[in-house]
Every structure is written in structure tokens, then in C-alpha cells.
Write an enzyme that holds these catalytic residues in place. Structure first.
Site, mmCIF file in Angstrom:
data_model
loop_
_atom_site.group_PDB
_atom_site.id
_atom_site.type_symbol
_atom_site.label_atom_id
_atom_site.label_comp_id
_atom_site.label_asym_id
_atom_site.label_seq_id
_atom_site.Cartn_x
_atom_site.Cartn_y
_atom_site.Cartn_z
ATOM 1 N N MET A 94 0.755 -1.372 -0.197
ATOM 2 C CA MET A 94 0.134 -0.093 -0.130
ATOM 3 C C MET A 94 0.876 1.078 -0.179
ATOM 4 O O MET A 94 0.769 2.002 1.022
ATOM 5 C CB MET A 94 -0.886 -0.147 1.252
ATOM 6 C CG MET A 94 -1.867 -1.396 1.211
ATOM 7 S SD MET A 94 -2.932 -1.669 -0.365
ATOM 8 C CE MET A 94 -4.098 -0.553 0.049
ATOM 9 N N ARG A 95 1.742 1.368 -0.950
ATOM 10 C CA ARG A 95 2.611 2.786 -1.140
ATOM 11 C C ARG A 95 2.393 3.095 -2.654
ATOM 12 O O ARG A 95 2.328 2.036 -3.615
ATOM 13 C CB ARG A 95 4.067 2.213 -0.984
ATOM 14 C CG ARG A 95 4.216 1.892 0.592
ATOM 15 C CD ARG A 95 4.387 2.954 1.605
ATOM 16 N NE ARG A 95 5.378 3.982 1.152
ATOM 17 C CZ ARG A 95 5.552 5.221 1.759
ATOM 18 N NH1 ARG A 95 4.643 5.420 2.268
ATOM 19 N NH2 ARG A 95 6.225 6.087 0.957
ATOM 20 N N ASN A 111 1.141 -5.947 -10.256
ATOM 21 C CA ASN A 111 0.193 -5.537 -9.225
ATOM 22 C C ASN A 111 -1.127 -6.323 -9.324
ATOM 23 O O ASN A 111 -1.612 -6.579 -10.732
ATOM 24 C CB ASN A 111 0.189 -3.905 -9.282
ATOM 25 C CG ASN A 111 -1.041 -3.793 -8.215
ATOM 26 O OD1 ASN A 111 -0.685 -4.177 -6.791
ATOM 27 N ND2 ASN A 111 -1.815 -2.658 -8.063
ATOM 28 N N HIS A 113 -4.802 -5.453 -8.351
ATOM 29 C CA HIS A 113 -5.724 -4.437 -7.820
ATOM 30 C C HIS A 113 -7.165 -4.713 -7.559
ATOM 31 O O HIS A 113 -7.753 -5.600 -8.597
ATOM 32 C CB HIS A 113 -5.807 -3.323 -8.762
ATOM 33 C CG HIS A 113 -6.429 -1.915 -8.308
ATOM 34 N ND1 HIS A 113 -6.040 -1.417 -7.396
ATOM 35 C CD2 HIS A 113 -7.833 -1.661 -8.740
ATOM 36 C CE1 HIS A 113 -6.913 -0.309 -7.107
ATOM 37 N NE2 HIS A 113 -7.952 -0.473 -7.995
ATOM 38 N N GLN A 177 -10.910 -14.711 -6.013
ATOM 39 C CA GLN A 177 -10.798 -14.748 -7.163
ATOM 40 C C GLN A 177 -9.149 -14.171 -7.277
ATOM 41 O O GLN A 177 -8.583 -14.617 -8.492
ATOM 42 C CB GLN A 177 -11.612 -13.930 -8.015
ATOM 43 C CG GLN A 177 -12.842 -14.423 -8.041
ATOM 44 C CD GLN A 177 -13.101 -15.688 -8.397
ATOM 45 O OE1 GLN A 177 -12.502 -16.271 -9.592
ATOM 46 N NE2 GLN A 177 -13.706 -16.702 -7.761
HETATM 47 C C1 GAR Z 1 -5.909 -7.216 -1.912
HETATM 48 O O1 GAR Z 1 -7.171 -7.260 -2.046
HETATM 49 C C2 GAR Z 1 -5.184 -6.437 -2.995
HETATM 50 O O2 GAR Z 1 -5.820 -6.391 -4.103
HETATM 51 C C3 GAR Z 1 -5.313 -4.895 -2.586
HETATM 52 O O3 GAR Z 1 -4.931 -4.957 -1.051
HETATM 53 C C4 GAR Z 1 -5.443 -6.525 -0.719
HETATM 54 C C5 GAR Z 1 -4.235 -7.080 0.014
HETATM 55 O O4 GAR Z 1 -4.682 -8.401 0.539
HETATM 56 N N1 GAR Z 1 -4.417 -4.139 -3.211
HETATM 57 C C6 GAR Z 1 -4.709 -2.727 -3.292
HETATM 58 O O5 GAR Z 1 -5.591 -2.484 -2.927
HETATM 59 C C7 GAR Z 1 -3.644 -2.200 -3.818
HETATM 60 N N2 GAR Z 1 -3.803 -0.690 -3.976
HETATM 61 P P1 GAR Z 1 -3.657 -9.391 0.965
HETATM 62 O O6 GAR Z 1 -2.506 -8.746 1.694
HETATM 63 O O7 GAR Z 1 -4.180 -10.480 1.738
HETATM 64 O O8 GAR Z 1 -2.942 -9.827 -0.210
#
Ligand code: GAR
Length: 194
Positions: A94-95, A111, A113, A177
């Protein structure tokens, strides 16, 4: 052997799904690829425990210890490059990354998203999809470019938005998913590199 470095900030469930998929599909034998390191900008990221238990190298680099985004990204590049990665994966990292970082890993930075890009780049994707009245939501695997949550799309998955959904119930449906499409997209990327 090709190295993958995964960047996380939190629970790391996408990273864990990638590691499990790599084991099940025998990436080391079939794709000459391994997940070599997991790097987090937060010491408390739960995903670090999973990585350690798997015997994967872990690094914590606290962004708050740096004066600027550029200084943090430069230190992060140093840590990543020690593992000579073929591929760098953002998995809930989250950076916002600097242009210098993105350029350094151009073509080998992916990435996941939690929306159907190009809709809902940025944060709070699930609540925004519910508020907009979307009947469908989903997740996108994409190349990272200097424009946030843009870049060529490698894979997407679609899920329904149900009438009684909250951001949390929708996020859980999408996350299931994500765990499926991210490893598959990475495997396809690795095969395409020969
Ligand atoms: C996931 O849903 C990913 O898609 C999202 O954060 C979550 C991380 O979950 N990413 C973002 O929002 C990127 N901007 P995780 O740490 O359990 O993989």
C-alpha cells in the site's frame, strides 16, 4: 533459477496464494522460478510470519524511517536488487511508487488491484463499486506504470455484487478470485519469457 520478490503491507494472502501455487505447480522444476523474498514496509504485516515459516527470506523496511518517498524507494530498490529478481510482485503493497522505482523495474513489475480496472483505481474500491450501483466487481492483474493502477492488463476476474453486500463481503468474494488469477497470470508471464 529465476527469482520473484513479493512486496506486501498486510495480511499477505495473495503472497501466500502465490507461494502455495508455486509449490503445487512445481515452479522450481517446471519454470525454474522461486519466490526468493518477501519485503514489507510494515513490521507487523501478518504475511511475514507465513513467509518465515516457508523458509523464504523476509525484509522489513519501514517507510516512516525515511525523509522522502524517493529515499524510501531507493532503499527499497537496494533491498529488492540483492535478490536479482526476474519479477517483482506488488501484493497488497500500500505505497505509491516513484517514477524512478517504476522505471527501474519496467516490464517486470506487476500488481493486483481489487477492481475491474480502469474502473475504481485507488482506494476503497469495494465501497465505491457498491455506491455506484455496480452489478459486477472484480480484480485485475496489471503491469505497473508510473500512472497509479494503470498499465497493460494481464488478467481479470469478475464477481457479482449482491444486493446485501457490504464492502467486507464484496472484498472477501473478490479476494478469493485474486488468489486464483494472480498466480495464473504470473505463470503465464513466466512462460511467455521462455
Ligand atoms: C488485496 O485485495 C489487493 O488487491 C489489495 O489489497 C488487498 C491485500 O490483501 N491491493 C490494493 O488495494 C492495492 N492498491 P492481501 O495482503 O491479503 O494480499
Amino acid at each position: 533459477m529465476k527469482n520473484i520478490v513479493i512486496l506486501i503491507s498486510g495480511s499477505g494472502s495473495n503472497m501466500a496464494a502465490m507461494v502455495r501455487h508455486a509449490q503445487q505447480e512445481q515452479w522450481s522444476k517446471r519454470l525454474q522460478t522461486r519466490v526468493s523474498a518477501v519485503i514489507s514496509n510494515k513490521a507487523e504485516a501478518q504475511g511475514l510470519d507465513f513467509a518465515r515459516a516457508q523458509g523464504i527470506a523476509t525484509v522489513v523496511l519501514d517507510h516512516k524511517a525515511f525523509d522522502s518517498r524517493e529515499a524510501f524507494d531507493a532503499a527499497l530498490m537496494d533491498e529488492i536488487d540483492r535478490f536479482e529478481p526476474t519479477l517483482v510482485l506488488l501484493a497488497g503493497f500500500m505505497r505509491v511508487l516513484t517514477a524512478g522505482f517504476v522505471t527501474h523495474y519496467a516490464g517486470r513489475l506487476l500488481n493486483i488491484h481489487p477492481s475491474l480496472l480502469p474502473s475504481f483505481a485507488g482506494l476503497n474500491t469495494h465501497q465505491r463499486a457498491i455506491d455506484a450501483g455496480c452489478r459486477f466487481a472484480g480484480a485485475t492483474v496489471h503491469q505497473v506504470t508510473s500512472e497509479l493502477d494503470h498499465g497493460a492488463i494481464l488478467a481479470q476476474a469478475v464477481v457479482p455484487v449482491l444486493p446485501d453486500d457490504t464492502a467486507d463481503t464484496l472484498a472477501a468474494r473478490v479476494l478469493t478470485q485474486e488468489h486464483r488469477i494472480y498466480p495464473e497470470a504470473v505463470a503465464a508471464w513466466l512462460r511467455s519469457q521462455g
